[in-house]
Design a protein around this motif. Structure first.
Motif, PDB file in Angstrom:
ATOM      1  N   VAL A 135       0.833  -1.207   0.000  1.00 12.34           N
ATOM      2  CA  VAL A 135       0.000   0.000   0.000  1.00 12.34           C
ATOM      3  C   VAL A 135       0.865   1.254   0.000  1.00 12.34           C
ATOM      4  CG1 VAL A 135      -1.611   1.361   1.408  1.00 12.34           C
ATOM      5  CG2 VAL A 135      -2.024  -1.073   1.056  1.00 12.34           C
ATOM      6  N   ILE A 136       1.901   1.248   0.825  1.00 13.90           N
ATOM      7  CA  ILE A 136       2.780   2.420   0.884  1.00 13.90           C
ATOM      8  C   ILE A 136       3.453   2.640  -0.466  1.00 13.90           C
ATOM      9  CG2 ILE A 136       4.920   3.336   1.895  1.00 13.90           C
ATOM     10  CD1 ILE A 136       4.048   1.984   4.548  1.00 13.90           C
ATOM     11  N   GLU A 137       3.968   1.552  -1.055  1.00 18.84           N
ATOM     12  CA  GLU A 137       4.648   1.688  -2.341  1.00 18.84           C
ATOM     13  C   GLU A 137       3.683   2.062  -3.465  1.00 18.84           C
ATOM     14  OE1 GLU A 137       6.729  -2.036  -2.721  1.00 18.84           O
ATOM     15  OE2 GLU A 137       8.415  -1.317  -1.520  1.00 18.84           O
ATOM     16  N   GLN A 138       2.434   1.617  -3.362  1.00 17.39           N
ATOM     17  CA  GLN A 138       1.433   1.955  -4.384  1.00 17.39           C
ATOM     18  C   GLN A 138       1.007   3.415  -4.264  1.00 17.39           C
ATOM     19  OE1 GLN A 138      -2.090  -0.500  -4.320  1.00 17.39           O
ATOM     20  NE2 GLN A 138      -3.293   1.059  -5.340  1.00 17.39           N
ATOM     21  N   ASP A 139       0.768   3.876  -3.032  1.00 12.33           N
ATOM     22  CA  ASP A 139       0.259   5.233  -2.824  1.00 12.33           C
ATOM     23  C   ASP A 139       1.346   6.300  -2.845  1.00 12.33           C
ATOM     24  OD1 ASP A 139      -2.211   4.106  -2.675  1.00 12.33           O
ATOM     25  OD2 ASP A 139      -2.449   4.344  -0.508  1.00 12.33           O
ATOM     26  N   ALA A 140       2.577   5.897  -2.547  1.00  7.08           N
ATOM     27  CA  ALA A 140       3.673   6.870  -2.533  1.00  7.08           C
ATOM     28  C   ALA A 140       4.904   6.261  -3.206  1.00  7.08           C
ATOM     29  CB  ALA A 140       3.980   7.272  -1.093  1.00  7.08           C
TER      30      ALA A 140
END
Length: 188
Positions: A46-51
């Motif tokens: 999620v972190i890598e997808q959103d940021a």
């Protein structure tokens, strides 16, 4: 093993029973969340997808650890307490008598043998989960992966036990042992 089946549940018995149930629930929920939605991989994804590209791997790991550590502390604290409650429960059973049928004596019905074996399996899996959990926390890591697998397999038995336990209670309430639920909740 001496079998004593009593119709009354003392305050100590009820406190041990319900404390164990509450702690098992905490352990199961926190463990399940860690393996599924709140695991490292889903959070990192999620972190890598959103940021994407905003943070380094080390920064992402630090954030994930900050997210997971409080939940995992609940899991560890509940583990320590449940082991203490488990040992108290074993000591209590040895002092007051076992409260489930002994499946190994000759004059037991199939129902009583199954009930006794279910409880014995439950206690064996609790011991296995405890030993493997301690290894996962303090072991040297050499056996981490197989121990984690065994730990999860031992834990997967708990929901099955709970369903069998509740089914048995419903059957008891609908047949000859009416009132067992209210006795376990409120006493005699």
């Amino acid at each position: 093993m001496k079998t004593i089946i009593k119709k009354e549940f003392t305050v100590t018995h009820r406190i041990l029973h319900w404390s164990f149930e509450l702690l098992m629930t905490v352990l199961f929920i926190t463990g399940f969340l860690r393996m599924q939605w709140m695991g490292r991989k889903p959070i990192v994804a999620v972190i890598e997808q959103d940021a994407p590209g905003v943070m380094t791997k080390e920064q992402t790991k630090a954030i994930v650890n900050d997210i997971l550590n409080p939940m995992w502390q609940w899991h560890e604290y509940a583990s320590y307490i449940i082991i203490f409650i488990f040992l108290m429960r074993i000591a209590y059973m040895l002092m007051k008598g076992v409260r489930f049928p002994n499946p190994f004596i000759g004059k037991q019905s199939i129902k009583e043998r199954l009930q006794g074996m279910t409880y014995i399996l439950f206690y064996v899996f609790v011991i296995i989960a405890g030993i493997t959990g301690f290894y996962l926390k303090w072991g040297n890591g050499e056996w981490k992966e197989p121990m984690e697998t065994v730990h999860k397999l031992a834990i997967y038995w708990f929901p099955i036990f709970i369903l069998v336990h509740i089914t048995g209670i419903v059957i008891a309430e609908l047949t000859g042992k009416k009132g067992i639920t209210s006795k376990m909740i409120g006493g005699n």
